[in-house]
Design an enzyme around this catalytic site. Sequence first.
Site, mmCIF file in Angstrom:
data_model
loop_
_atom_site.group_PDB
_atom_site.id
_atom_site.type_symbol
_atom_site.label_atom_id
_atom_site.label_comp_id
_atom_site.label_asym_id
_atom_site.label_seq_id
_atom_site.Cartn_x
_atom_site.Cartn_y
_atom_site.Cartn_z
ATOM 1 N N CYS A 2 0.888 -1.182 -0.128
ATOM 2 C CA CYS A 2 -0.157 -0.120 -0.029
ATOM 3 C C CYS A 2 0.993 1.341 0.029
ATOM 4 O O CYS A 2 2.095 1.367 0.599
ATOM 5 C CB CYS A 2 -1.056 0.011 1.179
ATOM 6 S SG CYS A 2 -1.984 -1.446 1.330
ATOM 7 N N ARG A 27 3.003 0.139 -5.426
ATOM 8 C CA ARG A 27 3.002 -0.468 -4.082
ATOM 9 C C ARG A 27 1.660 -1.219 -4.085
ATOM 10 O O ARG A 27 1.182 -1.897 -3.042
ATOM 11 C CB ARG A 27 2.820 0.538 -2.915
ATOM 12 C CG ARG A 27 4.375 1.405 -3.158
ATOM 13 C CD ARG A 27 4.533 2.179 -1.867
ATOM 14 N NE ARG A 27 4.254 1.815 -0.561
ATOM 15 C CZ ARG A 27 5.417 1.088 0.070
ATOM 16 N NH1 ARG A 27 6.707 1.312 -0.636
ATOM 17 N NH2 ARG A 27 5.294 0.843 1.169
ATOM 18 N N TRP A 75 -3.027 -2.314 -1.687
ATOM 19 C CA TRP A 75 -2.757 -3.854 -1.900
ATOM 20 C C TRP A 75 -3.401 -4.444 -0.949
ATOM 21 O O TRP A 75 -2.929 -4.352 0.277
ATOM 22 C CB TRP A 75 -1.235 -4.107 -1.863
ATOM 23 C CG TRP A 75 -0.825 -5.411 -2.002
ATOM 24 C CD1 TRP A 75 -0.698 -6.500 -1.130
ATOM 25 C CD2 TRP A 75 -0.521 -6.100 -3.171
ATOM 26 N NE1 TRP A 75 -0.304 -7.519 -1.710
ATOM 27 C CE2 TRP A 75 -0.177 -7.519 -2.872
ATOM 28 C CE3 TRP A 75 -0.255 -5.445 -4.407
ATOM 29 C CZ2 TRP A 75 0.099 -8.557 -3.640
ATOM 30 C CZ3 TRP A 75 0.116 -6.657 -5.472
ATOM 31 C CH2 TRP A 75 0.492 -8.115 -5.090
ATOM 32 N N ASN A 101 -0.837 1.840 5.944
ATOM 33 C CA ASN A 101 0.011 0.712 5.369
ATOM 34 C C ASN A 101 0.368 -0.234 6.392
ATOM 35 O O ASN A 101 1.002 0.216 7.336
ATOM 36 C CB ASN A 101 1.068 1.413 4.462
ATOM 37 C CG ASN A 101 2.134 0.613 3.981
ATOM 38 O OD1 ASN A 101 1.583 -0.688 3.729
ATOM 39 N ND2 ASN A 101 3.542 0.726 3.735
ATOM 40 N N GLY A 102 0.247 -1.260 6.027
ATOM 41 C CA GLY A 102 0.684 -2.422 7.037
ATOM 42 C C GLY A 102 -0.476 -3.293 7.464
ATOM 43 O O GLY A 102 -1.444 -3.316 6.754
ATOM 44 N N GLU A 482 16.659 -23.483 -7.250
ATOM 45 C CA GLU A 482 16.019 -21.818 -7.356
ATOM 46 C C GLU A 482 17.489 -21.149 -7.511
ATOM 47 O O GLU A 482 17.083 -20.036 -8.550
ATOM 48 C CB GLU A 482 15.413 -21.624 -5.840
ATOM 49 C CG GLU A 482 15.089 -20.049 -5.895
ATOM 50 C CD GLU A 482 13.778 -19.706 -6.958
ATOM 51 O OE1 GLU A 482 13.405 -20.555 -7.792
ATOM 52 O OE2 GLU A 482 13.652 -18.402 -7.431
ATOM 53 N N LYS A 486 17.573 -18.901 -10.860
ATOM 54 C CA LYS A 486 17.865 -17.326 -10.963
ATOM 55 C C LYS A 486 18.831 -16.963 -11.714
ATOM 56 O O LYS A 486 18.912 -15.966 -12.444
ATOM 57 C CB LYS A 486 17.889 -17.002 -9.377
ATOM 58 C CG LYS A 486 16.985 -16.905 -8.587
ATOM 59 C CD LYS A 486 15.934 -15.822 -8.729
ATOM 60 C CE LYS A 486 14.774 -15.917 -9.630
ATOM 61 N NZ LYS A 486 13.657 -16.785 -8.941
ATOM 62 N N GLU A 489 18.098 -17.481 -15.712
ATOM 63 C CA GLU A 489 17.183 -16.596 -16.132
ATOM 64 C C GLU A 489 17.520 -15.167 -16.203
ATOM 65 O O GLU A 489 17.028 -14.511 -17.103
ATOM 66 C CB GLU A 489 15.638 -16.593 -15.374
ATOM 67 C CG GLU A 489 15.685 -15.937 -14.062
ATOM 68 C CD GLU A 489 14.328 -16.164 -13.540
ATOM 69 O OE1 GLU A 489 13.195 -15.987 -14.248
ATOM 70 O OE2 GLU A 489 14.261 -16.427 -12.145
ATOM 71 N N HIS A 505 26.142 -39.930 -10.899
ATOM 72 C CA HIS A 505 25.334 -40.517 -11.691
ATOM 73 C C HIS A 505 25.257 -39.985 -13.170
ATOM 74 O O HIS A 505 24.626 -40.516 -14.029
ATOM 75 C CB HIS A 505 24.046 -41.176 -11.340
ATOM 76 C CG HIS A 505 24.161 -42.053 -9.900
ATOM 77 N ND1 HIS A 505 24.372 -43.348 -10.239
ATOM 78 C CD2 HIS A 505 23.892 -41.643 -8.861
ATOM 79 C CE1 HIS A 505 24.471 -43.648 -8.844
ATOM 80 N NE2 HIS A 505 24.007 -42.587 -8.104
ATOM 81 N N LYS A 604 6.554 -11.800 -16.429
ATOM 82 C CA LYS A 604 6.190 -12.125 -15.081
ATOM 83 C C LYS A 604 4.843 -13.061 -14.875
ATOM 84 O O LYS A 604 5.002 -14.046 -13.853
ATOM 85 C CB LYS A 604 5.781 -10.637 -14.579
ATOM 86 C CG LYS A 604 5.477 -10.626 -13.063
ATOM 87 C CD LYS A 604 6.812 -10.674 -12.470
ATOM 88 C CE LYS A 604 6.600 -10.894 -10.874
ATOM 89 N NZ LYS A 604 7.808 -11.593 -10.199
HETATM 90 O O1 M6R Z 1 2.851 -16.598 -10.693
HETATM 91 P P1 M6R Z 1 3.401 -17.784 -10.612
HETATM 92 O O2 M6R Z 1 3.877 -18.155 -9.382
HETATM 93 O O3 M6R Z 1 2.469 -18.955 -10.858
HETATM 94 O O4 M6R Z 1 4.710 -17.950 -11.784
HETATM 95 C C1 M6R Z 1 5.244 -19.305 -11.842
HETATM 96 C C2 M6R Z 1 6.432 -19.149 -12.732
HETATM 97 O O5 M6R Z 1 6.318 -18.511 -13.933
HETATM 98 C C3 M6R Z 1 7.560 -18.193 -11.958
HETATM 99 O O6 M6R Z 1 7.652 -18.493 -10.718
HETATM 100 C C4 M6R Z 1 9.060 -18.030 -12.749
HETATM 101 O O7 M6R Z 1 9.467 -19.101 -12.809
HETATM 102 C C5 M6R Z 1 9.624 -16.826 -11.796
HETATM 103 N N1 M6R Z 1 9.326 -15.717 -12.627
HETATM 104 C C6 M6R Z 1 11.262 -17.014 -11.873
HETATM 105 O O8 M6R Z 1 11.625 -16.228 -11.250
#
Ligand code: M6R
Length: 609
Positions: A2, A27, A75, A101-102, A482, A486, A489, A505, A604
């Site tokens: 927010c 926000r 938000w 906010n909060g 993960e 990161k 990507e 293996h 996104k």
């Molecule tokens: O909105 P979602 O969490 O369902 O999105 C899933 C993936 O597209 C998302 O986690 C994607 O792998 C990340 N943006 C990567 O950093």
Amino acid sequence: MCGIIGYVGARPCTNLLYEGLRKLEYRGYDSAGVSVLSGGRIEVVRAVGNMDSLERELKGNGYSGARLGLGHTRWATHGRPSTENAHPHSDCTGEISIVLNGIIENYVQLRESLSADGHEFTSETDAEVVAHLIEKHYDGDLLEAVRLTYGDISGHFAFCAIHSGHPELIAGARKECPLLIGVGEGEAFVASAIPAFLSETREVMVIGDEELFRITPEGAEVMDLQKNVLDREQTRVHWDVDAAEKGGFETFMRKEIYEQPDSLADTIAGRLPDSGGVVLDEMLIGDDVLADIDKVYIVACGTSYHAGMVGRYVLENWANVAVELDIASEFRYREPVLSPSTLVVGISQSGETADTLAAMRQARKLGAKVLAITNIMGSQATRDADGIIYTRAGLEIGVAATKSHIAQIAAIHLLALYLAQVRGTLTAAQIGAIAAELKEIPELLRRYLKHESATHEIAKRYYQQPFFLFLGRGVGLPVCLEGALKLKEISYIPTEAYAAGEMKHGPIALLDKGSPVVVVATDGHVYDKVVSNIEEVRARQAAVIAVATEGNEGIAAYSDDVMFVPRTSEMLSPLISVVPLQLLAYHIAQLKGCNVDQPRNLAKTVTVE
Ligand code: M6R
């Protein structure tokens, strides 16, 4: 999240508030509103949706005489996005208006006691209690009423209040949520972030944590909780507007990495009360049903899938329930064996990912109970589920998920504790001990983030390498997956992530002299096994970059570089051990000159198959 803003001064303020909110829209944009003092009355204009909706509402309704006002962009956390739940909120008389906010953690008790005293509530929000508390305490002194209200509420928040009897005053307080004052000539602003007033003034006064403030056209004062005025200097900010929207960080991703302590604190706020137990208001699936489930099936994509994989370890460990896990795009085209005693958990930051939604719908059709873990109130995932756990990471702009991931892992912890509670697999004392440790982690993360320069130095040594291998075991496995996602990507460097025990293996063939191998080697019951895997890597002369627990001096003997993280118990460790990997990826991508906020080919939210 927010965004909040206030103005007091000599200029007509409706447009100043509106323009300020536009800068705070990042926000949250579930709803927006302003309240202004016009003709001796407080007038409130609110609209569901983003600032365009508020602009339409304000057309021809600009209250040109108003010189005092508040604004808010929301938000949603408590209460769905609606006009009634939009801020500003008013007291019973309409003389007081507030924006917040909060999260107010004790709002349920406060609301009950205020209602018993005759106060009438018009929204489902936690924030509205603040307007009624100020009304209750008000005796001609708005600042004192704000101070007493601060003493009544718990949680983390920043709020501002105006009263129709004080045409030249905004008073408020903050605890853990941001709030800054902008001081101009014969006027003053207060806002969640500097961009909201940067075009009007660059003179900024900071409101510290657990402090009160008042602004008038004559200037600003910041006070401690006894109303002693503090000696607070103004500073001049030199940011350009673009940098200001990122809060002074060079990218949204970096800003969001730094917001992770708050993202975690917000997600657990009010759900692990000091009185004991786990409270999940939106669970909606009955405890009797949850007590009888024989399998949890987690479906998700990308980063959310990795959070789900943490869930496998934690749910088995704490709730003693069988867990299966699948990538949503695979699950939806299989013939999964589900029954009414299966709990399917769909995890999605956006709540709109096509494959995850399809998997959740399929699960429901097959008779399973479906729980959504999502960051977006009102998203499709919430409509396709029987119950919800909201993460409260706030708006995430960087395409690479960071703060939403931490919040998802925390939501998984909450789910596991809740199931352990209803199934009796942990005692109340055990749940209390885990809850206490979980509540400490935001502070540990803040402390850790102060030393991120060490990660930068490591990145400088390796950023030109053509390939990285990531290894982990147990809860370290989803963390290394993960970390590898990161890095690939945002830097476009090929990575492979593997269960450390599986490396011999196949993937070990990839290693050569100097190949960087990132190993999650935090303390835990498989630590010795991980060290054996590190030895295997070193025997091929690869370079080991370890993530290890502070105090483990011995790891230096096995590693070329170490990123130390604060100690936690094993099941909670992914909340911290993933952060150095986010930072490593971030710095490598920056050194390579990549656009970390908008990596190529990605979106996104993936709303297509
Ligand atoms: O909105 P979602 O969490 O369902 O999105 C899933 C993936 O597209 C998302 O986690 C994607 O792998 C990340 N943006 C990567 O950093």
